[in-house]
Design a protein around this motif. Sequence first.
Motif, PDB file in Angstrom:
ATOM      1  N   ALA A 120      79.384  18.411  54.448  1.00 56.51           N
ATOM      2  CA  ALA A 120      80.233  18.123  55.564  1.00 56.51           C
ATOM      3  C   ALA A 120      78.985  17.797  56.478  1.00 56.51           C
ATOM      4  O   ALA A 120      77.842  18.632  56.518  1.00 56.51           O
ATOM      5  CB  ALA A 120      80.982  18.953  56.089  1.00 56.51           C
ATOM      6  N   LEU A 121      79.127  16.663  57.307  1.00 52.35           N
ATOM      7  CA  LEU A 121      77.948  16.325  57.999  1.00 52.35           C
ATOM      8  C   LEU A 121      78.433  16.143  59.624  1.00 52.35           C
ATOM      9  O   LEU A 121      79.580  15.048  59.634  1.00 52.35           O
ATOM     10  CB  LEU A 121      77.240  14.811  57.901  1.00 52.35           C
ATOM     11  CG  LEU A 121      76.147  14.408  58.323  1.00 52.35           C
ATOM     12  CD1 LEU A 121      74.708  15.458  58.399  1.00 52.35           C
ATOM     13  CD2 LEU A 121      75.521  12.915  58.057  1.00 52.35           C
ATOM     14  N   VAL A 122      77.814  16.816  60.662  1.00 54.19           N
ATOM     15  CA  VAL A 122      78.316  16.728  61.810  1.00 54.19           C
ATOM     16  C   VAL A 122      77.048  15.894  62.694  1.00 54.19           C
ATOM     17  O   VAL A 122      75.944  16.276  62.534  1.00 54.19           O
ATOM     18  CB  VAL A 122      78.420  17.999  62.601  1.00 54.19           C
ATOM     19  CG1 VAL A 122      78.926  17.805  64.131  1.00 54.19           C
ATOM     20  CG2 VAL A 122      79.824  18.731  61.785  1.00 54.19           C
ATOM     21  N   ILE A 123      77.385  14.808  63.310  1.00 53.13           N
ATOM     22  CA  ILE A 123      76.374  14.018  63.923  1.00 53.13           C
ATOM     23  C   ILE A 123      76.600  14.016  65.544  1.00 53.13           C
ATOM     24  O   ILE A 123      77.707  13.775  65.637  1.00 53.13           O
ATOM     25  CB  ILE A 123      76.445  12.646  63.487  1.00 53.13           C
ATOM     26  CG1 ILE A 123      76.206  12.593  61.766  1.00 53.13           C
ATOM     27  CG2 ILE A 123      75.305  11.878  64.173  1.00 53.13           C
ATOM     28  CD1 ILE A 123      76.562  11.071  61.273  1.00 53.13           C
ATOM     29  N   THR A 124      75.522  14.622  66.171  1.00 53.80           N
ATOM     30  CA  THR A 124      75.643  14.494  67.597  1.00 53.80           C
ATOM     31  C   THR A 124      75.037  13.566  68.526  1.00 53.80           C
ATOM     32  O   THR A 124      73.941  13.488  68.049  1.00 53.80           O
ATOM     33  CB  THR A 124      75.876  16.104  68.306  1.00 53.80           C
ATOM     34  OG1 THR A 124      74.569  16.650  67.663  1.00 53.80           O
ATOM     35  CG2 THR A 124      77.006  16.781  67.706  1.00 53.80           C
ATOM     36  N   ASN A 125      75.152  12.976  69.719  1.00 49.97           N
ATOM     37  CA  ASN A 125      74.488  12.378  70.274  1.00 49.97           C
ATOM     38  C   ASN A 125      74.119  13.317  71.453  1.00 49.97           C
ATOM     39  O   ASN A 125      74.829  13.514  72.348  1.00 49.97           O
ATOM     40  CB  ASN A 125      75.097  11.154  71.020  1.00 49.97           C
ATOM     41  CG  ASN A 125      74.214  10.118  72.008  1.00 49.97           C
ATOM     42  OD1 ASN A 125      72.966  10.644  72.221  1.00 49.97           O
ATOM     43  ND2 ASN A 125      74.653   9.005  72.095  1.00 49.97           N
ATOM     44  N   GLU A 126      72.656  13.464  71.616  1.00 50.99           N
ATOM     45  CA  GLU A 126      72.127  14.645  72.547  1.00 50.99           C
ATOM     46  C   GLU A 126      71.277  13.720  73.470  1.00 50.99           C
ATOM     47  O   GLU A 126      70.821  14.480  74.487  1.00 50.99           O
ATOM     48  CB  GLU A 126      71.409  15.518  71.547  1.00 50.99           C
ATOM     49  CG  GLU A 126      72.262  16.386  70.840  1.00 50.99           C
ATOM     50  CD  GLU A 126      71.850  17.327  70.023  1.00 50.99           C
ATOM     51  OE1 GLU A 126      70.479  17.479  69.963  1.00 50.99           O
ATOM     52  OE2 GLU A 126      72.439  18.124  69.195  1.00 50.99           O
ATOM     53  N   GLY A 127      71.437  12.766  73.426  1.00 54.47           N
ATOM     54  CA  GLY A 127      70.590  11.837  74.580  1.00 54.47           C
ATOM     55  C   GLY A 127      71.653  11.264  75.636  1.00 54.47           C
ATOM     56  O   GLY A 127      72.773  11.456  75.610  1.00 54.47           O
ATOM     57  N   ASP A 128      70.929  10.356  76.459  1.00 57.05           N
ATOM     58  CA  ASP A 128      71.829   9.578  77.532  1.00 57.05           C
ATOM     59  C   ASP A 128      72.279   8.330  77.036  1.00 57.05           C
ATOM     60  O   ASP A 128      73.116   7.685  77.969  1.00 57.05           O
ATOM     61  CB  ASP A 128      70.768   9.396  78.808  1.00 57.05           C
ATOM     62  CG  ASP A 128      70.718  10.963  79.248  1.00 57.05           C
ATOM     63  OD1 ASP A 128      71.057  11.779  79.138  1.00 57.05           O
ATOM     64  OD2 ASP A 128      69.409  11.032  79.741  1.00 57.05           O
ATOM     65  N   VAL A 129      71.833   7.827  75.969  1.00 56.54           N
ATOM     66  CA  VAL A 129      72.365   6.599  75.721  1.00 56.54           C
ATOM     67  C   VAL A 129      72.969   6.398  74.347  1.00 56.54           C
ATOM     68  O   VAL A 129      72.776   7.271  73.563  1.00 56.54           O
ATOM     69  CB  VAL A 129      71.264   5.502  75.660  1.00 56.54           C
ATOM     70  CG1 VAL A 129      70.710   5.072  76.908  1.00 56.54           C
ATOM     71  CG2 VAL A 129      70.250   5.808  74.719  1.00 56.54           C
ATOM     72  N   PRO A 130      74.241   5.538  74.342  1.00 59.30           N
ATOM     73  CA  PRO A 130      75.069   5.454  73.058  1.00 59.30           C
ATOM     74  C   PRO A 130      74.139   5.132  72.054  1.00 59.30           C
ATOM     75  O   PRO A 130      73.131   4.525  72.360  1.00 59.30           O
ATOM     76  CB  PRO A 130      76.204   4.623  73.300  1.00 59.30           C
ATOM     77  CG  PRO A 130      76.028   4.166  74.802  1.00 59.30           C
ATOM     78  CD  PRO A 130      74.735   4.620  75.198  1.00 59.30           C
ATOM     79  N   PHE A 131      74.459   5.260  70.685  1.00 61.83           N
ATOM     80  CA  PHE A 131      73.887   4.871  69.707  1.00 61.83           C
ATOM     81  C   PHE A 131      74.675   4.576  68.654  1.00 61.83           C
ATOM     82  O   PHE A 131      75.867   5.274  68.479  1.00 61.83           O
ATOM     83  CB  PHE A 131      72.558   5.652  68.964  1.00 61.83           C
ATOM     84  CG  PHE A 131      73.102   6.987  68.545  1.00 61.83           C
ATOM     85  CD1 PHE A 131      73.649   7.284  67.081  1.00 61.83           C
ATOM     86  CD2 PHE A 131      72.742   8.078  69.098  1.00 61.83           C
ATOM     87  CE1 PHE A 131      73.903   8.260  66.887  1.00 61.83           C
ATOM     88  CE2 PHE A 131      72.829   9.437  68.724  1.00 61.83           C
ATOM     89  CZ  PHE A 131      73.474   9.563  67.519  1.00 61.83           C
TER      90      PHE A 131
END
Length: 315
Positions: free
Chosen positions: A165-176
């Motif tokens: 299982a993979l959890v991916i989080t966006n930890e910056g200020d811009v979407p990717f």
Amino acid sequence: MVDRPNKPSALAATPGLQPQAQVTISHGNSRVTASLPTGESVEVLLYGATVLSWKDASGDEKLWLSEGAKLDGTKAVRGGIPLVFPVFGTAPDHEATSKLPQHGFARNSRWEFLGKSTSESSSSSVKLDFGLSSENLDDAARSLWPYKFGLLYSVTLDRESLRTALVITNEGDVPFEFQTLLHTYFKIKDISSVQITGLEDSPYHDKVDGVKGKNQSSDPVAFSGETDRVYTPVKGPSHPVIISDGGEAKFRIVRDNLDDVVVWNPWVDKSAGMGDFEPKDGWKNMVCAEAGAVSSWQKLEKGDAFEGAQTIYLK
Ligand SMILES: O=P(O)(O)OC[C@H]1O[C@@H](O)[C@H](O)[C@@H](O)[C@@H]1O
């Protein structure tokens, strides 16, 4: 319960209960292995957090690993379960990922072992957690994909299944935007008698004939030449994809939040052209069925998370 890594370690018996046989973990500099008291085991290389081996209680290997696979961090591993992120293949038309190498950087990066989790009462399963974030990415990869992200990859060994299982989080200020895939190489006896069901009547993109339009078939997938297809199964992720070998169901794959399944076998010529593919006729004993989100782009806004998983059952 999450234990920090130690080498080797074992789960404490619960006070007041019969002493139980223990889950054993060994954590070296380059890999982590876990074994259940009943004999099942899994081995994960920190390079790529690549699952290299999954064995049942009798020691029978379930994953195919090339004899020529590089395990020293110089090349993505040919076999096991390499992790594809943030791009599937190459995407010259997708500006943000266009400079990345084939299948992205996750499989070529060294991950951190975060520890093991178990339930207090059970020694019939163990979960190993691995992490990769923009902070521990090497400079070359970071310059090609400058987003702030976190990846948490959990590998859970059960008596009759393996879950990744993979959890991916966006930890910056811009979407990717990203694509991801669990590139599983299954070990099989004979590709000519392998069938895959669960993909019938589902649209697929055939990467071998290069025709962009969608194909579809009402038959199970069978193999008689190079096969490289991206399916989006109509019944959704929870409907199992089953690999049978010689008429017997061997693997049942259930997906969570991963809409696509890539089916790949390189056959004769493609195998001959891969320096790390050994033995050269190894294509007869492997098939890739890869759960992923690859036919479109997943967008993660600031602070958001995406979780995708597969559970592979032996029965
Ligand atoms: O050689 P690589 O980069 O590991 O890729 C192996 C295969 O991976 C599959 O997922 C792709 O659909 C194939 O096109 C590709 O050939």
